[in-house]
Design an enzyme around this catalytic site. Structure first.
Site, PDB file in Angstrom:
ATOM      1  N   GLY A 144       0.795  -1.353  -0.132  1.00 50.02           N
ATOM      2  CA  GLY A 144      -0.050  -0.217  -0.139  1.00 50.02           C
ATOM      3  C   GLY A 144       0.818   1.229  -0.069  1.00 50.02           C
ATOM      4  N   LYS A 152     -34.606  21.201   4.969  1.00 49.33           N
ATOM      5  CA  LYS A 152     -34.004  19.807   5.045  1.00 49.33           C
ATOM      6  C   LYS A 152     -33.024  19.731   6.481  1.00 49.33           C
ATOM      7  CE  LYS A 152     -30.100  18.478   3.276  1.00 49.33           C
ATOM      8  NZ  LYS A 152     -29.047  18.068   2.641  1.00 49.33           N
ATOM      9  N   ASP A 160     -27.322  21.364  -5.753  1.00 53.34           N
ATOM     10  CA  ASP A 160     -26.745  21.233  -4.755  1.00 53.34           C
ATOM     11  C   ASP A 160     -25.079  21.029  -5.271  1.00 53.34           C
ATOM     12  OD1 ASP A 160     -25.921  20.473  -2.095  1.00 53.34           O
ATOM     13  OD2 ASP A 160     -27.465  18.545  -2.365  1.00 53.34           O
ATOM     14  N   ARG A 208     -30.759  17.225   9.147  1.00 54.68           N
ATOM     15  CA  ARG A 208     -30.037  16.034   9.206  1.00 54.68           C
ATOM     16  C   ARG A 208     -29.829  15.847  10.676  1.00 54.68           C
ATOM     17  NH1 ARG A 208     -27.412  13.466   4.854  1.00 54.68           N
ATOM     18  NH2 ARG A 208     -27.214  15.427   3.681  1.00 54.68           N
TER      19      ARG A 208
END
Length: 311
Positions: free
Chosen positions: A38, A193, A220, A195
């Protein structure tokens, strides 16, 4: 353009090639390899001593691996004696983590800024940051390209007489001023909206404005899971018939489209998605759409920004 060089990490090579085509110059030669453990290794394969270097990289899966490789690429250029290094980041890594809104969490976008500075950049260019205060996390010059111009130019090719711009929440409504300036004839509506947790399940409570019988254009800054768009579409369906929009179309700067986002958007019943190519969208996701999908290239505007800064 003398002493100008463009390099790219592995996150969005197609966009890097488009930018170089606009600038009529080759992409800089660098070898980026990821070992089996990695760890990345970067080798600059041409002389950059005294050069004005622009490095292109964006948040794309695998995001953490790409970010570390991006920082190592910048650091390699710094140690290769580049005169100035400008990071060109269409979508900033961890840009949604811009504030401490819960106890004992990190402000990751500030950490990203510090890591980029430590890597060796002298300047940074972004497209539509998620929050303006992120620029304040950097202690060096930054420039933010506004994506509204690209989207509005595309939209103005059609009849917009029955369109209404819809902000999916109060936060996004503040970002719609460029759209209102470029398309002042369009009315504006906003969804309330909320959340309630750090998940991707927003709830719409009410609509401020009128969308009845109109084309609702939801704007958005980014679409990740598609949950916000799906909830907005579901809310519109719960309205009385005469208050519902005739159709729903969506525009966004950053089409993250993670996980099952395409399936969620298909279920929402939207007619169209307009997005800027700030992050790579896999061909499999493009083919999975049941709506019109337009991906706009920011290569020209990025190239012009590079030319202005370089000169």
């Amino acid at each position: 353009m003398s002493n100008l060089k463009i390099f790219s990490d592995l996150s969005h090579p197609e966009l890097a090639k488009e930018i170089c085509a606009e600038l009529q110059m080759p992409l800089g030669q660098a070898n980026i390899q990821i070992f089996s453990n990695g760890n990345p290794i970067v080798e600059i394969q041409e002389c950059v001593r005294g050069s004005d270097v622009f490095v292109i990289g964006t948040q794309a899966p695998p995001a953490s691996e790409n970010f570390i490789s991006f920082c190592i690429l910048i650091n390699a250029l710094r140690y290769a004696s580049a005169r100035r290094i400008t990071a060109v980041i269409p979508y900033l890594f961890e840009s949604r983590s811009d504030k401490k809104d819960r106890p004992r969490i990190a402000i990751v976008s500030r950490l990203v800024a510090q890591m980029l500075e430590t890597s060796g950049i002298n300047r940074a260019i972004f497209i539509d940051l998620h929050a303006p205060q992120i620029q304040g996390f950097f202690r060096l010059p930054t420039d933010t390209i506004n994506g509204a111009g690209l989207i509005c130019k595309f939209l103005k090719q059609r009849d917009l007489s029955n369109y209404v711009i819809v902000a999916p929440d109060a936060g996004e409504a503040k970002k719609l001023h460029p759209f209102q300036e470029l398309m002042p004839q369009l009315p504006l509506a906003m969804l309330d909206k909320r959340r309630y947790a750090h998940d991707e399940k927003p709830t719409v409570h009410k609509l401020i404005g009128d969308v009845g019988g109109k084309v609702a254009l939801i704007i958005d800054d980014e679409i990740s899971s598609g949950g916000t768009i799906k909830e907005a579409a579901d809310f519109f369906q719960r309205l009385p018939a005469n208050e519902r929009p005739s159709e729903i179309r969506v525009a966004t700067t950053h089409p993250i489209l993670s996980g099952n986002a395409m399936s969620t958007l298909n279920q929402s019943g939207i007619k169209e998605l307009i997005a800027i190519n700030t992050v790579p969208v896999p061909e499999t996701k493009k083919q999975a759409t049941q709506f019109e999908f337009h991906l706009l290239s920011p290569a020209n505007i990025i190239a012009k920004t590079i030319e202005i800064i370089h000169t």
